[in-house]
Scaffold this motif. Structure first.
Motif: not given
Length: 119
Positions: A32-38, A52-56, A81-82, A98-106
């Motif tokens: 139901x949510x996504x977690x991605x390493x980018x 149409x989702x919240x992103x952290x 950030x949210x 480069x920018x390394x980050x995690x993104x969580x979408x709900x």
């Protein structure tokens, strides 16, 4: 039945702009949510979108620039950030590393929910 799932082989999203996207959880495995390493390469950017989702987002290394409804926000390593759904946002890395980050979408990230603008 076990009440956990270890993700050992994330889904690598095909891209054409040099950005690495490894989705650990998301629609690819019915979450139901996504977690991605980018990892966004230097000088990378993408078009504006109105998801149409919240992103952290949590920055691991480097810096990332966001244009959120006209406000410019620069996040550095250790910051997060949210961004609420419905905000018009453009993600970029205009910096020299480069920018390394995690993104969580709900709910979970979907091309149908991102609402990218044409460039």
């Amino acid at each position: 039945m076990k009440k956990y799932k270890v993700q050992k082989s994330p889904f690598v999203v095909p891209t054409t702009d040099g950005k690495l996207i490894e989705e650990h959880f998301g629609l690819s495995n019915q979450c139901e949510l996504s977690i991605a390493h980018m990892i966004a390469p230097p000088k990378w950017s993408e078009p504006f979108q109105t998801p149409d989702f919240d992103e952290y987002t949590y920055i691991i290394k480097g810096k990332k620039q966001l244009n959120i409804d006209g406000d410019i926000v620069v996040l550095e390593a250790g910051q997060s950030i949210k961004i609420e759904k419905g905000a018009r946002v453009r993600y970029s890395n205009p910096f020299d590393e480069a920018c390394e980050y995690l993104a969580v979408c709900l709910p979970a990230f979907s091309v149908n929910l991102v609402n990218r603008e044409e460039t």
